[in-house]
Each structure stands twice: as C-alpha cells, then as structure tokens.
Write an enzyme that holds these catalytic residues in place. Structure first.
Site, short mmCIF file in Angstrom:
data_model
loop_
_atom_site.label_atom_id
_atom_site.label_comp_id
_atom_site.label_asym_id
_atom_site.label_seq_id
_atom_site.Cartn_x
_atom_site.Cartn_y
_atom_site.Cartn_z
N LYS A 17 4.69 -3.70 -1.47
CA LYS A 17 5.19 -4.78 -0.21
C LYS A 17 3.84 -5.53 0.15
CE LYS A 17 5.18 -5.26 4.10
NZ LYS A 17 4.95 -6.67 4.26
N GLU A 60 -6.28 3.36 5.24
CA GLU A 60 -7.61 2.72 5.32
C GLU A 60 -7.37 1.62 6.46
OE1 GLU A 60 -10.08 4.33 4.42
OE2 GLU A 60 -8.91 5.63 3.32
N CYS A 116 -13.15 -5.78 7.32
CA CYS A 116 -13.37 -4.46 8.03
C CYS A 116 -14.58 -3.92 8.02
CB CYS A 116 -12.33 -3.15 7.17
SG CYS A 116 -12.80 -3.19 5.45
N GLU A 165 -11.31 -3.83 17.66
CA GLU A 165 -11.50 -4.69 16.53
C GLU A 165 -11.08 -6.26 16.90
OE1 GLU A 165 -9.44 -3.86 12.91
OE2 GLU A 165 -11.14 -4.16 11.77
P1 NAP Z 1 -1.70 -5.21 9.21
O1 NAP Z 1 -1.30 -6.15 10.13
O2 NAP Z 1 -1.73 -3.72 9.71
O3 NAP Z 1 -0.97 -5.38 7.97
C1 NAP Z 1 -1.40 -4.47 6.80
C2 NAP Z 1 0.12 -4.47 5.89
O4 NAP Z 1 1.06 -3.67 6.74
C3 NAP Z 1 0.90 -5.71 5.72
O5 NAP Z 1 1.33 -5.59 4.31
C4 NAP Z 1 1.69 -5.67 6.51
O6 NAP Z 1 2.96 -6.62 6.41
C5 NAP Z 1 2.26 -4.36 6.54
N1 NAP Z 1 3.14 -3.89 7.75
C6 NAP Z 1 2.93 -4.21 9.16
N2 NAP Z 1 3.85 -3.37 9.85
C7 NAP Z 1 4.67 -2.63 8.87
C8 NAP Z 1 5.36 -1.50 9.16
N3 NAP Z 1 5.81 -1.22 10.20
N4 NAP Z 1 5.77 -0.80 7.97
C9 NAP Z 1 4.96 -0.96 6.86
N5 NAP Z 1 4.17 -2.02 6.64
C10 NAP Z 1 3.83 -2.69 7.65
O7 NAP Z 1 -3.27 -5.47 8.70
P2 NAP Z 1 -3.87 -7.03 8.20
O8 NAP Z 1 -3.85 -7.92 9.24
O9 NAP Z 1 -3.20 -7.09 6.88
O10 NAP Z 1 -5.44 -6.66 8.05
C11 NAP Z 1 -6.50 -6.54 8.72
C12 NAP Z 1 -6.67 -5.12 8.79
O11 NAP Z 1 -6.96 -4.40 7.75
C13 NAP Z 1 -7.92 -5.00 9.86
O12 NAP Z 1 -7.82 -4.25 10.95
C14 NAP Z 1 -9.06 -4.30 8.93
O13 NAP Z 1 -9.86 -3.92 9.49
C15 NAP Z 1 -8.09 -3.40 7.86
N6 NAP Z 1 -8.75 -3.42 6.70
C16 NAP Z 1 -9.05 -2.34 6.58
C17 NAP Z 1 -10.00 -1.86 5.19
C18 NAP Z 1 -10.53 -0.75 4.90
O14 NAP Z 1 -10.86 -0.34 3.63
N7 NAP Z 1 -10.47 0.29 5.68
C19 NAP Z 1 -9.88 -2.86 4.05
C20 NAP Z 1 -9.37 -4.38 4.41
C21 NAP Z 1 -8.73 -4.42 5.64
P3 NAP Z 1 3.34 -7.80 7.07
O15 NAP Z 1 2.05 -8.86 6.50
O16 NAP Z 1 4.62 -8.42 6.51
O17 NAP Z 1 3.13 -7.74 8.48
#
Ligand code: NAP
Ligand code: MG
Length: 521
Positions: free
Chosen positions: A211, A292, A326, A422
């Site tokens: 997804k 993560e 991140c 963040e």
């Molecule tokens: P996000 O909003 O949490 O979304 C991540 C993924 O989860 C997307 O594919 C999103 O789909 C999906 N999602 C949302 N709600 C969900 C649910 N209820 N059930 C299942 N999946 C769901 O994060 P983002 O904005 O894409 O990414 C930024 C974040 O990622 C930041 O916090 C960053 O620090 C973190 N990050 C961490 C790392 C690491 O290695 N620690 C690396 C990269 C990024 P939709 O787009 O359809 O909502």
C-alpha cells in the site's frame, strides 16, 4: 556449475551521479522531458497479476506546480484490499518453496533494470515529491543498493547456521518465511524505502500487499511493473493504493496478514502497532510489526568544534530535501562560547540556499510535499516566532507551489514545542547550551532517538557522546543525513521506532522465523 554466491561480486554502494558532468546532466534533462510527456497517465491496481482500473482515483500532484497531475492510480476498495491479501496468501504457497538464492536472482534482475532506468526514476521523483536532482538520484541509488544488498544477504542466510554438535543427532537450524506481509512506506524516500521494504519481504519468501503512500503512488506503480518484468510471479507483490484510513486499517487487521512493515509517522506507526496486536477471528499468530517512525534530530556543536564545518553540516542536514528526512537536523544545540559566531555564520550560509522548482538544477530546495504539509509547517513557524528569534526565512516562497523559505529560529528553549515535535519541513531551532554536559542533556530530552551528530575535536567528548547520545545513528563531525546501505545500518530508538536497522545484517531476520530440525542418527 558455480552457485550464485560464488560468482556474485561483493556489495558496493552505487556512486551518485555527478550532474556537473554534461553527459549526466543531458541524460537527466532528457528524462525530465520524457516523464513530463507521460503526465496524467493512469496506473491500475495489480492483484494476482491482474490489472484493475477503478472508478475512484488517487491523483499524484507535482508539489512545485499542483496543477500538474503527474499521474493517477486506481484506488482500492475494501473488497479489493481483501482480494489482494487473499491473492498474496495463495501465491505464498509456491513462492515460499523457492530457495533464498533463487529469490535473490529476482532482486538482482530488478536492480539491473532499475540501473538502466535510473534517470527516468530520478526525474519521476523530481516531479512526484519535489526532490532536487541530487536528492532524487540519491534516493534511487539507495533503492538499487537495497536490492543488491538484500540479494547478497539472502545468499548469506542460505548458508548453514552453526549449531552445537550433539552425539547421536544431526541438528540444523534454517530460516523460513513468515507469510503475507503488509508493506506500508512513506513518500519521503519514495524510491528507496518503498523498494527496500518490499525487496526484503519477498527475497525472504514472503508475499506482500504493497500500500503505497498516497503522495508517491506512481513510483510504486512503476516498481511493481519492473518486478513483473524481472519475472517475479503474479500474486507475490500486490499493488493496492488507497487511503491509509480507508484500507490501511483493513489490511493491517486482516487475519491472514502475518507481519506489517511500516515506515512513517509516529502517530500512524503507533496506531498500526495497536491494531495489529488485537487477534482477529481465524488468526493463528501474533503479528510482527516493524515500525520505523519519526525523529527530532540534534546536531551538538561543542565549544572546540570547527565552527565552519558545523555550520555546513547543520545547513545541509536541516535543509536538504526541505528538511523532510527522518534524519534531518531540526535542532542545533550550540555551546554558548561559540553561539553568536555559529548563528551569524549559519545565517550567511542559509542566505545562499536557492528555493524554487527542483526540475531546474540551480535550485537547492524544492517545495514541501503537499498542501497539508505546507499548512502544518507554517503553523509550526508561527509557533516558533513566539518561541524564539527569527534568523532566516519564515515565509512562503512563491505563490504557485508549496515552497517555504529555509527557516532558522534561534534562542529556543529546550522544551519549546519547535524543539520537541517533529515538524518535517525546513525549520531549524537553535538551542543555547551552557556547556557540553548541558548540550548532551538537551540532546536526549525528546521522546525520539533516531539520528544525532556531534561536532568536536575533543576525544573525551566524542567518547562521552558514544556512550550517552541515545540515537540509533550517531555521527561525529559530519552531517546527520545520508546513511549509506551496508555502511550505516539505519533505524532509531524510543518513539523513532523498532530500530530495525534497514540496510544492515540483522534486517532480513525481521522477515523470517527460524526452524530447528533434529534427527536421531
Ligand atoms: P505517514 O503519514 O505516517 O504515512 C506513512 C504510510 O502510512 C503511508 O503509506 C500512509 O498512507 C500510510 N497510512 C496512513 N494511515 C494509515 C493507517 N491507518 N493504516 C495503514 N497505513 C496508513 O508518514 P509520511 O508522511 O508518509 O512520512 C513521513 C514520516 O515518516 C515522518 O514522520 C518521518 O520521520 C518518517 N520516516 C521515518 C523513517 C525511519 O526510517 N525512521 C524514514 C522515513 C520517514 P497514505 O499516504 O494513504 O495516508
Ligand atoms: Mg506529489
């Protein structure tokens, strides 16, 4: 016949393209034109190898000019998400029987195809998520690295695993796959993380429901096609774009899902962890969750630091890809003895940062990913203006796209909102520390623990930070971003996640379970 493991060259990181080279720059320009010519294309769901168009679509917009639709993907219904899980469960029955070396071949083939299409993938990232040329190429280089690295890791896990010999028995321990996984990547490393999580899951014998992030579903559609071209059988990777809240919960809680591989925000990660913990009727296992999550990463600048080097490291860590990493530095913690010098020099350095359409290579910073991000980051800037002293930026840049100026706010208290939450955008808080002790204390005062960096020449301080700086990826006298596969296994502590160390030797273990077999002889 020589086995794959004997003929494969040792892993080496891909070299990132040097766009000063006229040949690479010309290839990139041509790729940008080619990708732009295909704007507006529709990409179907892929379930069990079948391509399915749906009425409802997800539009992937160019954040530099949101009137441009980079492409549209179909959007899976709940019934289609269920079908995808079931298709993956059927495919698992045959995919699991391949050997690790057999499955590694598919990753190597995918890597070879990705290398051929490197510039097209780079160009897609420029348009789909607003990466500059070097940031886009770094993302795709890392994606290639993940495919190449996990292929070699699979070969390593295929080797015998030592067990202590016992008289009268022949004992062995082998690694077998888990089952059907949900792979849920973020948009910020739309190539590398999406491909890395998928590749690790399938090379170990699992099948997946992918997804993608709704902000970067086109690159995932390209990758699913590329895997098909590499010969990956139908049903092994099922592609179901859709809103996280609509189908995400359904996939995560499906009783046939065995594990969830997630990278994204803390909020969504914790939600998934909770949902996955609840057994569903018919479910036979405890789901494994690898999550993560976010960061609030600090660079500590000690009194004895090379201030110019620290200024450079902070500037690129804070503003590369608009601070949407991140690992991005969002807090500079600076010893009061060099504080004023650091702030002055950083202001001068940040003034040189160019902001604008990233398809033009003269721009260092592009737009933030979407309108919601623009609003949420702007709200943090407003908050920051009350919590500190504005040094640089603070405003939108341009009207059309989601551009923000690189923003620096000094004199921020260690517990201020912009020092704790963040922001995920181009906003840096500078915090003054009384001495090194105080700086280390501040560095550890958030709920996160992803990356951190210390600028110092003092071995004692370096030793102390080695022990006490509580982050999964610690750097000395260098930027806090740009982890390399194999060299810097990546993952964080505390609310930054489960510390899975992507790109490290432990990573594939997360996708397998060990079986011990003892035979009386
Ligand atoms: P996000 O909003 O949490 O979304 C991540 C993924 O989860 C997307 O594919 C999103 O789909 C999906 N999602 C949302 N709600 C969900 C649910 N209820 N059930 C299942 N999946 C769901 O994060 P983002 O904005 O894409 O990414 C930024 C974040 O990622 C930041 O916090 C960053 O620090 C973190 N990050 C961490 C790392 C690491 O290695 N620690 C690396 C990269 C990024 P939709 O787009 O359809 O909502
Ligand atoms: Mg987009």
């Amino acid at each position: 016949m020589t086995s794959t493991i004997e003929r494969i060259a040792p892993f080496k990181n891909e070299i990132v393209k040097n766009f000063q080279d006229p040949a690479d720059a010309a290839a990139m320009k041509a790729a940008l034109d080619e990708v732009r010519a295909a704007f507006g294309k529709h990409y179907p769901l892929v379930i069990d190898g079948r391509k399915i168009e749906t009425e409802k679509k997800i539009r992937s917009l160019n954040p530099a000019d949101p009137e441009q639709v980079v492409g549209l993907t179909s959007s899976a219904s709940k019934a289609q998400a269920n079908e995808a899980v079931e298709a993956a469960a059927r495919a698992f029955e045959s995919w699991k029987r391949l050997t690790l070396p057999e499955r590694a071949e598919y990753l190597l083939r995918a890597a070879a195809l990705l290398k051929q299409r490197r510039f097209a993938y780079d160009a897609l990232l420029v348009y789909e998520v607003g990466k500059s040329w070097p940031e886009a190429d770094g993302d795709i280089a890392e994606a290639i690295d993940f495919l190449e690295f996990y292929a070699r890791e699979a070969l390593r896990y295929a080797e015998p695993h030592p067990v202590v010999p016992i008289d009268g028995e022949r004992n062995e321990m082998i690694y077998i796959p888990l089952g059907v996984g949900a792979v849920i990547p973020p948009w910020n490393f739309a190539g590398a993380i999406m491909m890395g999580m998928t590749a690790a899951a399938i090379v170990t014998g699992n099948t997946v429901v992918l997804k993608p992030s709704s902000d970067s579903a086109i690159i995932a559609a390209w990758f699913v096609d590329l895997l098909t071209e590499a010969g990956v059988p139908r049903g092994v990777v099922n592609f179901v774009p859709g809103s996280g809240s609509e189908i995400g919960d359904l996939i995560v809680s499906h009783p046939q899902i065995r594990f969830i591989s997630f990278t994204g925000s803390k909020e969504v990660g914790l939600h998934i962890n909770e949902l996955a913990a609840k057994p569903q009727p018919g479910q036979k296992w405890i789901k494994r969750v690898v999550a993560e999550m976010g960061g609030k990463d600090s660079i500590v600048v000690a009194a004895d630091a090379d201030v110019d080097a620290a200024v450079e490291g902070v500037a690129v860590s804070a503003f590369g890809f608009q601070g949407q990493k991140c690992s991005a530095c969002s807090r500079a913690i600076v010893d009061e003895k060099i504080y004023d010098e650091f702030v002055d020099k950083l202001k001068t350095r940040v003034a040189k940062i160019t902001v604008g359409d990233p398809s033009d290579p003269k721009n260092y910073m592009g737009p933030v990913v979407n309108e919601a991000a623009l609003k949420s980051i702007s709200a943090y800037i407003d908050k920051g203006l009350k919590e500190g002293r504005l040094i640089s930026g603070g405003k939108r840049a341009g009207e059309k796209g989601y551009f923000l100026e690189p923003t620096v706010i000094a004199d921020v208290a260690p517990n201020a909102t912009i020092a704790q939450e963040e922001i995920f955008g181009p906003v840096l808080a500078i915090i003054k520390a009384k001495d090194f002790d105080d700086a280390m204390h501040i560095a550890n005062n958030t709920e996160f623990g992803l990356t951190g960096s210390l600028y110092s020449k003092d071995e004692k301080k370096i030793e102390r930070a080695r022990d006490d700086f509580f982050v999964g990826n610690l750097y000395f006298n260098r930027k806090s971003t740009g982890a390399m596969v194999g060299a810097h296994p990546f993952g964080g502590f505390n609310m930054s996640g489960t510390d899975s160390k992507a790109g490290g030797r432990d990573y594939l273990l997360l996708f397998m379970q060990a079986k011990t077999i003892s035979r009386k002889v």
